[in-house]
Structures are given as C-alpha cells and as structure tokens.
Scaffold this motif. Sequence first.
Motif, short mmCIF file in Angstrom:
data_model
loop_
_atom_site.label_atom_id
_atom_site.label_comp_id
_atom_site.label_asym_id
_atom_site.label_seq_id
_atom_site.Cartn_x
_atom_site.Cartn_y
_atom_site.Cartn_z
N ALA A 1 23.72 58.47 61.71
CA ALA A 1 23.33 59.86 62.13
C ALA A 1 24.71 60.51 63.69
O ALA A 1 24.61 60.96 63.63
N GLN A 2 25.01 58.46 63.85
CA GLN A 2 25.95 58.61 65.12
C GLN A 2 27.59 58.99 64.83
O GLN A 2 27.46 59.91 65.56
N VAL A 3 27.91 58.67 63.13
CA VAL A 3 28.73 59.08 63.11
C VAL A 3 29.12 61.04 62.80
O VAL A 3 29.90 61.54 62.89
N GLN A 4 27.99 61.36 62.17
CA GLN A 4 27.78 62.51 62.09
C GLN A 4 28.00 63.46 63.61
O GLN A 4 28.99 64.56 63.62
N GLN A 5 26.89 62.94 64.47
CA GLN A 5 27.49 64.10 66.10
C GLN A 5 28.45 63.64 66.60
O GLN A 5 29.13 64.20 66.88
N GLN A 6 29.03 62.47 66.14
CA GLN A 6 30.38 62.19 66.29
C GLN A 6 31.97 62.64 65.40
O GLN A 6 32.40 63.57 66.55
N PHE A 7 31.23 63.50 64.31
CA PHE A 7 32.44 64.45 63.42
C PHE A 7 31.66 65.63 64.24
O PHE A 7 33.08 66.33 64.18
N GLU B 1 31.66 69.65 56.67
CA GLU B 1 30.52 68.02 55.99
C GLU B 1 31.74 66.97 56.29
O GLU B 1 33.20 66.71 55.76
N TYR B 2 31.48 65.77 56.81
CA TYR B 2 31.96 64.63 56.90
C TYR B 2 32.21 64.15 55.02
O TYR B 2 30.80 63.16 54.54
N TYR B 3 32.98 63.72 54.75
CA TYR B 3 33.12 63.08 53.79
C TYR B 3 33.34 61.53 53.91
O TYR B 3 34.69 60.81 54.07
N LEU C 1 39.94 62.85 57.24
CA LEU C 1 40.62 61.90 57.53
C LEU C 1 40.89 61.56 59.39
O LEU C 1 41.40 61.03 59.65
N ALA C 2 41.33 63.28 59.25
CA ALA C 2 41.47 63.42 61.06
C ALA C 2 41.06 62.60 62.32
O ALA C 2 41.52 61.99 62.84
N PHE C 3 39.58 63.15 61.77
CA PHE C 3 38.68 62.21 62.52
C PHE C 3 38.45 60.44 62.53
O PHE C 3 38.47 59.63 63.61
N ASP C 4 38.53 60.14 61.09
CA ASP C 4 38.41 58.76 61.02
C ASP C 4 39.91 58.27 62.20
O ASP C 4 39.59 57.08 61.88
N GLY C 5 40.69 58.55 62.03
CA GLY C 5 41.55 57.97 63.18
C GLY C 5 42.68 57.78 62.82
O GLY C 5 43.78 57.29 63.60
#
Length: 342
Positions: free
Chosen positions: A38-44, A73-75, A159-163
Amino acid sequence: MLGAAAVVASQLLVMPLVNAAGHDPEDGEKHSHEQDQAQVQQQFNDYVAKLKQEALAAGYQQQTLDLAFADVEYYQRAVELDKNQPEFKLTLDTYLPRAVPEWKADKALEKYREHQQLLEKIGAEYGVQPRFIVALWGIETNFGSFTGGFKVVSALTTLAFDGRREAFFKKQLWEALTIIEEGHIKPEQMKGSWAGAMGQTQFMPSSFMSYAVDYDGDGKKDIWNSYGDVFASAANYLKSVGWRDDVTWGRQVQLPENFDTTLADLDVKKSLDEWQALGITRMDGSALPNRNDIKASVVIPDDKEGRVYLAYANYDALMRWNRSHYFVAAVGYLSDRIRFPR
C-alpha cells in the motif's frame, strides 16, 4: 506409544504457531506485506501525479496525459526483471540451436517467401538485403508473434519510479508520450516488453522516434501491425547505422594455433588478404576470398576452441541494434539459413 512430550512435539509440527495473544505470526507478516504494498502504491501514485505536472510543463496536452495514464499501474514484475536479468552460462555452440532451431529456420524461409515482393522493394530502397530484415524479425519477436504483453507507459513509469535508471526511463517515457500524442498508436494498444521495447521490431521509444517509418502512408508509424512499417523501420535503422548491401555480416573461420588473440577486437580492422597472411582460413581450411577491399575484424565470442568469426561492416551495424555477439551471431546465422536453405 508416544510419550507426552513427543505428542506435544508432533502436534507442533501440524498446528499453526501462535503468539502469546493467540495470533498466527504469518498473519502479521501478511499484514506487514500488505502495508508495504500500500505504501509503495501510494508513492507510485504520487510519482505519477508529479510526472503529469512535469509533462504538462514540457508541453504535452492534457488529453494525451489523460489517455496515457488512464490505467497506469505499478509493475513489480518489471522491477524484479530489471534487477535480476538472467545470466546464461552457454557457449555459442549451445546457444545457436536454441535461438535458431530448425522450425524457426523453416519459418523464416516461409515468411521471406510470403512477403518477398514487399521485402525486395524495401530492401532495394534502403540498401538492406531482405534476408536480414526477416532474420531480425524472427530473432526479436518470432516474426511478430511475441511482442510482449506489458503496457509500455506502465512499464516505463514503473522503472523510472524505481529510480535506479530514472533519467533513462523517464526519457523513454517522454518519447512514448510523444508517440501517443502524434497518434501512431492508442495507449491501450501500446504493448511491449517489461523494459518498454515495442512492436515487431522491439524498438525502445527513442529508437521509434529516430528510425520508425510510415511506409504504408496511412499517417501512422505502426510497428505493431503494418508489415510495411515493420520492415521499413528495421531497414531504416540498419541503413542509418552504416549497413552495406555489398557485403554479408561475417563468416565463420579457423584460427592458426599461434594466433595473437589481442587482435580479436571489433576496433581492429584488416583486409581479408591481411587476415589470410596471418593464417586465418575458411572453416574447411581453404583460403579466404582474395579481397583487399573488404575490411573485417576477428570476433571470438567464447574462446579459441569455440566459434570464431570474421566480422564485416554489417556485424558492427547489428551490434548497434543489440550489443551482444550472441544476438548478432543468431541473426547472421538465421539470415544465412534463408540464403542457403538446406
């Protein structure tokens, strides 16, 4: 008969462990995992909102962004694949039969004949032998039958979000937005690999912008569905990176026992006559073609005991497409199977 202690121990093996409050610890782990997700999804989601603002400031239309990010969506799978790309412990002799099995060589010839008129027309216009267009098509996507099922905008955003390579993937994302804004493909049809490589040519968005061609003249550069656009885009890429239609890609050769392996480098170019003078021969031991005008490099993908090639200018061009000697060898080998069917 089990003693009391043994009975208790055996029960512990089959009963769920509970903590002092009577809760299953696995429930806690599951709950923690769900919290993390849930935290990752919110950050995404926050990252996507920021990207949209950046895109608007860069001049993209709101309608484009609404369409492109409508079902983003976050993959997690894309992140995992990016971090853990497999390392295959193969030699070229074991790799080639896997990359180019007999059925694929047969299918390549079949596809070549099916599209021969179009391929020859495009080949003549771009100066690229049609068999190489078909070979690339076959190695990249099995002649268009496997182009990837990831939504490109979602994959690139993830992948951009992953950093780890944010600048690279953000650049690819902007190019993808441009492709959508120009009307070449609808976002929901823009499918590709986990890394964002798209269509039957597996172009990254930046390659699409540089090399894709609207060959059929319908106003769209459609590397997903139009054979003309697919073949011409591949040919245009090769032409742009120095392809020559008067030479092949390379040839398998034999080295003398005393060959200086420091010469095995794509930056070392010598004529076939010069390599002949250093003891290199055809596979059957006969002399190389008497050509002073053809420059080549020696390539040893594995070691001197494995396959060795004289690599011509077109080998270098294929390396621009994919910097893997195994990939180039597979494309070259398949192109030869089209040229010299068994």
